[in-house]
Design a protein around this motif. Sequence first.
Motif, PDB file in Angstrom:
ATOM      1  N   GLU A  19       0.988  -1.118  -0.116  1.00  0.00           N
ATOM      2  CA  GLU A  19      -0.071   0.017  -0.080  1.00  0.00           C
ATOM      3  C   GLU A  19       0.831   1.106  -0.042  1.00  0.00           C
ATOM      4  OE1 GLU A  19       0.374  -1.437   4.259  1.00  0.00           O
ATOM      5  OE2 GLU A  19      -0.001  -2.230   2.341  1.00  0.00           O
ATOM      6  N   VAL A 199     -12.087   0.070  -4.708  1.00  0.00           N
ATOM      7  CA  VAL A 199     -12.655   0.394  -3.405  1.00  0.00           C
ATOM      8  C   VAL A 199     -13.077  -1.133  -3.081  1.00  0.00           C
ATOM      9  CG1 VAL A 199     -13.045   2.589  -3.220  1.00  0.00           C
ATOM     10  CG2 VAL A 199     -14.905   1.020  -4.215  1.00  0.00           C
ATOM     11  N   PRO A 200     -13.330  -1.658  -1.899  1.00  0.00           N
ATOM     12  CA  PRO A 200     -13.864  -3.068  -1.632  1.00  0.00           C
ATOM     13  C   PRO A 200     -15.413  -3.259  -2.185  1.00  0.00           C
ATOM     14  CG  PRO A 200     -12.689  -2.198   0.174  1.00  0.00           C
ATOM     15  CD  PRO A 200     -12.728  -1.165  -0.704  1.00  0.00           C
ATOM     16  N   GLU A 202     -16.462  -2.726  -4.952  1.00  0.00           N
ATOM     17  CA  GLU A 202     -16.309  -3.131  -6.265  1.00  0.00           C
ATOM     18  C   GLU A 202     -16.346  -4.506  -6.640  1.00  0.00           C
ATOM     19  OE1 GLU A 202     -14.894   1.414  -7.931  1.00  0.00           O
ATOM     20  OE2 GLU A 202     -13.743  -0.347  -7.947  1.00  0.00           O
ATOM     21  N   LEU A 203     -15.603  -5.293  -5.190  1.00  0.00           N
ATOM     22  CA  LEU A 203     -15.799  -6.721  -5.556  1.00  0.00           C
ATOM     23  C   LEU A 203     -16.798  -7.385  -5.965  1.00  0.00           C
ATOM     24  CD1 LEU A 203     -13.265  -7.310  -2.382  1.00  0.00           C
ATOM     25  CD2 LEU A 203     -12.732  -7.562  -4.803  1.00  0.00           C
ATOM     26  N   ALA A 230      -7.747  -1.371  -4.326  1.00  0.00           N
ATOM     27  CA  ALA A 230      -8.257  -2.340  -3.161  1.00  0.00           C
ATOM     28  C   ALA A 230      -7.681  -3.613  -2.704  1.00  0.00           C
ATOM     29  CB  ALA A 230      -9.984  -2.406  -3.789  1.00  0.00           C
ATOM     30  N   ILE A 231      -7.414  -4.249  -3.958  1.00  0.00           N
ATOM     31  CA  ILE A 231      -6.427  -5.507  -3.859  1.00  0.00           C
ATOM     32  C   ILE A 231      -5.304  -5.215  -3.180  1.00  0.00           C
ATOM     33  CG2 ILE A 231      -5.600  -7.346  -5.188  1.00  0.00           C
ATOM     34  CD1 ILE A 231      -8.473  -7.346  -4.887  1.00  0.00           C
ATOM     35  N   ALA A 235      -8.042  -5.937   0.563  1.00  0.00           N
ATOM     36  CA  ALA A 235      -9.348  -6.529   0.064  1.00  0.00           C
ATOM     37  C   ALA A 235      -9.225  -7.972  -0.400  1.00  0.00           C
ATOM     38  CB  ALA A 235     -10.088  -5.613  -0.864  1.00  0.00           C
ATOM     39  N   GLN A 236      -9.969  -8.745   0.054  1.00  0.00           N
ATOM     40  CA  GLN A 236      -9.955 -10.319   0.021  1.00  0.00           C
ATOM     41  C   GLN A 236     -11.094 -10.683  -1.210  1.00  0.00           C
ATOM     42  OE1 GLN A 236      -7.669 -12.530   1.443  1.00  0.00           O
ATOM     43  NE2 GLN A 236      -6.750 -10.338   1.796  1.00  0.00           N
ATOM     44  N   VAL A 237     -10.492 -11.407  -2.186  1.00  0.00           N
ATOM     45  CA  VAL A 237     -11.548 -12.042  -3.152  1.00  0.00           C
ATOM     46  C   VAL A 237     -11.686 -13.389  -2.732  1.00  0.00           C
ATOM     47  CG1 VAL A 237     -11.806 -12.879  -5.544  1.00  0.00           C
ATOM     48  CG2 VAL A 237     -10.452 -10.682  -4.937  1.00  0.00           C
ATOM     49  N   THR A 247      -1.119  -8.322  -7.362  1.00  0.00           N
ATOM     50  CA  THR A 247      -0.517  -7.215  -6.642  1.00  0.00           C
ATOM     51  C   THR A 247       0.393  -6.696  -7.045  1.00  0.00           C
ATOM     52  OG1 THR A 247       0.543  -8.662  -5.191  1.00  0.00           O
ATOM     53  CG2 THR A 247      -1.430  -8.152  -4.350  1.00  0.00           C
TER      54      THR A 247
END
Length: 264
Positions: A19, A199-200, A202-203, A230-231, A235-237, A247
């Motif tokens: 980040e 942003v999260p 949008e997951l 976000a990733i 942010a977790q997928v 990343t």
Amino acid sequence: MISWCAYCQTWQGEIPPLESWEVTHGICKSCIRRGVAQDAAAIGAIRPVADFLRALRAEARLGFSTPGAVVLDRATKLGIRPLELLVGLLQPALDEIGKLWEREELTVAHEHRFSSMVETVVTLVLQRAREASAVASQPEFLLVNADGNHHTLGLRVVEAFLLSHGRTVLALVPGLPAGEVIAQVRALQPKTLGVSVAVPGELEVVKEIATALADFPPERRPRFVAGGPAIRAGAQVDPALGVTVCTELRDLLTDGASDDQAQV
């Protein structure tokens, strides 16, 4: 953080914390083999690049006025490839300027002027990369922003990176609804679909696209890659979706190509 070789002035990738866009200087394997750390000329070449970056940041705080074409020309004369300029220098500087604006240490006008310069450099680099790349009716990579993501700079940098490695790319910005993304996949049949998530929230778009792709025949189903701010921020997928989390730019290269092959 950006890993940067202080001797050959090339971007070496990214290291945690992802980040952060701060630059950490080191030495690459190629420069170690050539023994440049003992070369007075190579050591002396470090300072002009450091001064160049320092001047960029100082001017941004005062109100940027140098045209993007001039910035690109100066970087080229210092031996900095356009791709390294974008990924290793301008992105960290842009992040720093954004944080100064958030802390109200910089005016909106100053931030806009610096962002405009970066956009100009991106446009020039992309123009060169596109001219040097092959045109394909079925691009290997289809890049899109998740619906709601209106930030175009990141995806355009990814496009420049892939083009510089000889890949065929179509990038569509700003964001597209999931249904339109799927329609483009059906029409273009890319090998890889990349979606940038700002942003999260949008997951949910990623989930919708992944669910639709699951109905594709295996031979026509592209590799689905999700990346973006976000990733990078963690942010977790859902692993069950079969989405590859990206990343770092190098994660997109599936054949082991190295940055030494970059054309821009």
